[in-house]
Structures are given as structure tokens and as C-alpha cells.
Design an enzyme around this catalytic site. Structure first.
Site, mmCIF file in Angstrom:
data_model
loop_
_atom_site.group_PDB
_atom_site.id
_atom_site.type_symbol
_atom_site.label_atom_id
_atom_site.label_comp_id
_atom_site.label_asym_id
_atom_site.label_seq_id
_atom_site.Cartn_x
_atom_site.Cartn_y
_atom_site.Cartn_z
ATOM 1 N N GLY A 12 -48.562 -33.898 -15.554
ATOM 2 C CA GLY A 12 -48.115 -34.482 -16.818
ATOM 3 C C GLY A 12 -46.937 -33.696 -17.357
ATOM 4 O O GLY A 12 -46.936 -32.469 -17.300
ATOM 5 N N ARG A 74 -48.234 -37.135 -10.153
ATOM 6 C CA ARG A 74 -49.454 -36.405 -9.807
ATOM 7 C C ARG A 74 -49.741 -36.500 -8.303
ATOM 8 O O ARG A 74 -50.887 -36.504 -7.873
ATOM 9 C CB ARG A 74 -50.626 -36.931 -10.626
ATOM 10 C CG ARG A 74 -50.481 -36.681 -12.125
ATOM 11 C CD ARG A 74 -51.777 -36.866 -12.859
ATOM 12 N NE ARG A 74 -51.613 -36.870 -14.304
ATOM 13 C CZ ARG A 74 -51.580 -35.784 -15.068
ATOM 14 N NH1 ARG A 74 -51.684 -34.597 -14.527
ATOM 15 N NH2 ARG A 74 -51.445 -35.882 -16.381
ATOM 16 N N ASP A 105 -52.580 -26.655 -13.230
ATOM 17 C CA ASP A 105 -53.435 -26.044 -12.208
ATOM 18 C C ASP A 105 -53.429 -26.811 -10.883
ATOM 19 O O ASP A 105 -53.438 -26.209 -9.805
ATOM 20 C CB ASP A 105 -54.866 -25.838 -12.724
ATOM 21 C CG ASP A 105 -55.453 -27.086 -13.357
ATOM 22 O OD1 ASP A 105 -54.740 -28.104 -13.446
ATOM 23 O OD2 ASP A 105 -56.628 -27.045 -13.759
ATOM 24 N N THR A 127 -48.249 -26.912 -19.204
ATOM 25 C CA THR A 127 -49.099 -27.998 -19.678
ATOM 26 C C THR A 127 -49.263 -27.877 -21.185
ATOM 27 O O THR A 127 -49.321 -26.760 -21.712
ATOM 28 C CB THR A 127 -50.509 -28.007 -19.051
ATOM 29 O OG1 THR A 127 -51.325 -28.945 -19.763
ATOM 30 C CG2 THR A 127 -51.201 -26.665 -19.088
ATOM 31 N N ASP A 129 -51.918 -28.562 -22.471
ATOM 32 C CA ASP A 129 -53.344 -28.255 -22.657
ATOM 33 C C ASP A 129 -53.630 -26.760 -22.821
ATOM 34 O O ASP A 129 -54.703 -26.384 -23.288
ATOM 35 C CB ASP A 129 -54.154 -28.764 -21.456
ATOM 36 C CG ASP A 129 -54.014 -30.259 -21.261
ATOM 37 O OD1 ASP A 129 -53.555 -30.932 -22.194
ATOM 38 O OD2 ASP A 129 -54.361 -30.753 -20.173
ATOM 39 N N ASP A 131 -54.402 -24.594 -20.587
ATOM 40 C CA ASP A 131 -55.674 -24.303 -19.916
ATOM 41 C C ASP A 131 -55.521 -23.654 -18.542
ATOM 42 O O ASP A 131 -56.384 -23.798 -17.683
ATOM 43 C CB ASP A 131 -56.493 -25.606 -19.787
ATOM 44 C CG ASP A 131 -55.800 -26.645 -18.923
ATOM 45 O OD1 ASP A 131 -54.608 -26.439 -18.577
ATOM 46 O OD2 ASP A 131 -56.431 -27.657 -18.588
ATOM 47 N N ARG A 173 -57.762 -32.278 -22.114
ATOM 48 C CA ARG A 173 -58.680 -32.373 -20.975
ATOM 49 C C ARG A 173 -59.987 -31.634 -21.242
ATOM 50 O O ARG A 173 -60.638 -31.924 -22.226
ATOM 51 C CB ARG A 173 -58.001 -31.836 -19.718
ATOM 52 C CG ARG A 173 -57.847 -32.897 -18.656
ATOM 53 C CD ARG A 173 -57.423 -32.243 -17.375
ATOM 54 N NE ARG A 173 -56.129 -32.738 -16.959
ATOM 55 C CZ ARG A 173 -55.923 -33.899 -16.387
ATOM 56 N NH1 ARG A 173 -56.912 -34.711 -16.145
ATOM 57 N NH2 ARG A 173 -54.722 -34.276 -16.026
#
Ligand code: F6P
Length: 345
Positions: A12, A74, A105, A127, A129, A131, A173
Site C-alpha cells: 500500500g 502487492r 513487512d 507503511t 500502519d 507496524d 491492519r
């Protein structure tokens, strides 16, 4: 002969990608005399040999632009032996000396596998996120937090005028970073995160207790991966999975708003911020962070430190083993979540 460095952006997109590409290319050309080749649409560009020139002109005027001039996807090059072979073959055919892989990741996990097969890969964690293991923060995250905070600010006034509960569903996510940061910054009355399954009765009690103190509206921030204690799994948009096995999360905001309305009697609405969180210009902080990552990545190429990614540790950018990124999801710091709870209600 000049060294040829490939760059790709996978997964993304997020604000700051262009600033990073610009930084790596500018320093690479000006200080190390490298040449660059952009691979289009993430790993798909390598598998299908779709490239674009990346010279000084190509990276001019892109610092503040969201998205990625290279395109993203992706596509997973490590999904089969055949695609791994194809990636290796095309890397050689293109004459690449190194490849800078900017991704989350999944993308970095693939970079690590291909590095072990012989590609001179350098990773950069990206990202909204936040994460990814091995770094204290990913670029794009703070921009997403600002976008959500701005939205929450606006939702306060309309929720208050109509005496409504507004449930704001945010991305992230399986990690509650965006929800918690933006929830604290925006003064949410409750924040629900994937790391701690929630009890719907607690959410309703919070809303009702606010009512007793004369506060006839509430803002609840819910991360897309959050779920009630009684649910077996999180809500998804559909059953489709991408090449890395990820499902599309989403739907918890609507479900929760309906349930809250039924149980508390407050008219409720769900607002799903979706991809708005990923679009547009990066904040100044993210422009600087991604510029620093880009510089660090090209320095690693110059030093021949392959199989590494750039990571933020405290205020320093340091090299981190690429394999760390794919080990597990970097979930929310629960101490921060505890801080947010002080303001629930
Ligand atoms: O990983 C970044 C992210 O924006 C997640 O927060 C979200 O769940 C997902 O991507 C959305 O993916 P897509 O762009 O494929 O809909």
C-alpha cells in the site's frame, strides 16, 4: 562503469515515498556517481521488466507529492520458485548492481528472500500502519495520524450538534497505532484496538455515563482490526486474499455503530476514513523522516551493506537486518494505550 541501482515501492502506498526516492537518487547521483532505474508497480516491475528512468529530472518537484511516481502493487515475487527465478534472471538482465526495496513487512520479507538468493537488496520500512519490526516509526504514519485527527476534530462538532455517537473506523491492519495516536490527539471518548478485544457493554456504559454528566454525544475510534471479545475473528470486506495472504479488513465501524444505537438509543453513525488516510501530501515530519531514510539507504548501497534495512532507533537512523522486518507484526505499545484510557468517557 557506473553502478546501476534499482528502486521499487511495494504494498500500500503512503505519503513520503516520493521524498524518499528523491533523496536516494539525488545523493546517489551527486555523491556516489550512481545511475538509477525505477521498477514500476513494485515487484511486478521486476517480474515483467517494466522500468522507467530515474534521473535528476524525474525526481524534481516530487518532494511534497503523495503516492509514488513508481506505482505500487502487492505482487509477491517469492510466492513460487518460478517467480523467484524470474526475479533473479530479470535482476541480472537489467544489469542492476543493487535494489532499494521500499515496502511493508510483506515487501521487505520478499526482499530478504531474494537477498538470500543473490540480489543486493536494501530495504526501507514504509507503511501508514507503523507496524514494522526493527524501526521505532515508519514514514507515512504521522501523516495518516494527522488526517484522522483532523477528521475527528470535525466529527466532534457535528456529533455534538446532533447528539449522536460517531464511530470512526481507521486503518492499521492488526495494529492499533493509528487509532491510538489519533484517538489521543483528537480527544476520542473511547479507542478500540486489535491488541485488546473490547466488550460492547463497556462501550455502551462509557456513552451512557457521558450522558449522565450532560454530554449527549460521543466519538469512538475503532481500528479496522479490532474485534469484540465474543467474536472469533475480525471483520473483513470480502474473502479475497492478496498474494501475501492478507484479507481486506473493514466493517467493524458499521457493526459497532448499529449495536451501540440498539443498546443505548443514541442515533449512531459510522465514518470509515479508508484510503483518505494514505493519500495526499506528507507532513513536514514525514518528509524529513523519509528523506533521512532515502539518504541512509543509498549510503548502505555505497557501503555494500546488503541484506539490511534502514530503521529509526530513538532519533538515529541505523541499519537493521532485513529479516527482522518479516519476523512479526509490531503491535501497539500497550503503555501508550493505557495512557489513552485515562481520557475514556
Ligand atoms: O497496510 C496499509 C493499509 O493501508 C492497511 O492499513 C489497510 O488495511 C490496507 O493497507 C488496505 O489495503 P488496500 O489498499 O489493498 O485496500
Amino acid at each position: 562503469m557506473k553502478k546501476l541501482i534499482g528502486i521499487l515501492t511495494g504494498g500500500g502506498d503512503c505519503p513520503g515515498l516520493n521524498a524518499l526516492i528523491r533523496a536516494a537518487v539525488r545523493k546517489g547521483i551527486d555523491l556516489y556517481g550512481f545511475e538509477f532505474l525505477g521498477l514500476k508497480d513494485g515487484w511486478a516491475g521486476l517480474l515483467e521488466m517494466r522500468t522507467m528512468p530515474l534521473d535528476r529530472k524525474a525526481v524534481s518537484g516530487i518532494l511534497y507529492r503523495g503516492g509514488t511516481i513508481l506505482g505500487s502493487s502487492r505482487t509477491n515475487p517469492a510466492k513460487s520458485e518460478e517467480t523467484i527465478e524470474k526475479a533473479m534472471e530479470n535482476y541480472r538482465k537489467l544489469g542492476l548492481d543493487a535494489l532499494i526495496v521500499i515496502g511493508g513487512d510483506d515487501t521487505l520479507g520478499a526482499a530478504n528472500k531474494l537477498y538470500r538468493r543473490g540480489i543486493n537488496a536494501i530495504g526501507v520500512p514504509k507503511t501508514i500502519d507503523n507496524d514494522i519490526m526493527g524501526t521505532d516509526m515508519t514514514f507515512g504514519f504521522i501523516t495518516a495520524v494527522q488526517i484522522v485527527t483532523d477528521a475527528i476534530d470535525r466529527l466532534h462538532t457535528t456529533a455534538e450538534s446532533h447528539h449522536r455517537v460517531i464511530v470512526v473506523e481507521v486503518m492499521g491492519r492488526h495494529a492499533g497505532w493509528i487509532a491510538t495516536y489519533a484517538g489521543i490527539a483528537g480527544g476520542a471518548h473511547m479507542i478500540l484496538v486489535p491488541e485488546e478485544p473490547f466488550n460492547i457493554e463497556d462501550v455502551c456504559s462509557c456513552i451512557n455515563e457521558r450522558k449522565e454528566t450532560g454530554k449527549n454525544y460521543s466519538i469512538i475510534v475503532v481500528a479496522e482490526g479490532a474485534k469484540p471479545v465474543e467474536a472469533d475473528t475480525f471483520e473483513t470486506v470480502n474473502n479475497e486474499i492478496d498474494e501475501f495472504g492478507n484479507v481486506r479488513l473493514g466493517g467493524i465501524g458499521n457493526t459497532l455503530a448499529k449495536e451501540v444505537e440498539k443498546r443505548t438509543g443514541f442515533e449512531s453513525r459510522a465514518v470509515v476514513l479508508g484510503h483518505t488516510q494514505r493519500g495526499g501530501t506528507p507532513t513536514a515530519f514525514d518528509r524529513v523522516l523519509s528523506t533521512r531514510y532515502g539518504i541512509a539507504a543509498i549510503d548502505l548501497v555505497h557501503q555494500g551493506k546488503f541484506g539490511m534495512m534502514t530503521g529509526l532507533r530513538g532519533t538515529e537512523i541505523v541499519p537493521v537486518d532485513l529479516k527482522v522486518a518479516a519476523e512479526k507484526t509490531r503491535t501497539l505499545d500497550m503503555e501508550l494505550y493505557e495512557i489513552s484510557k485515562v481520557f475514556f468517557g
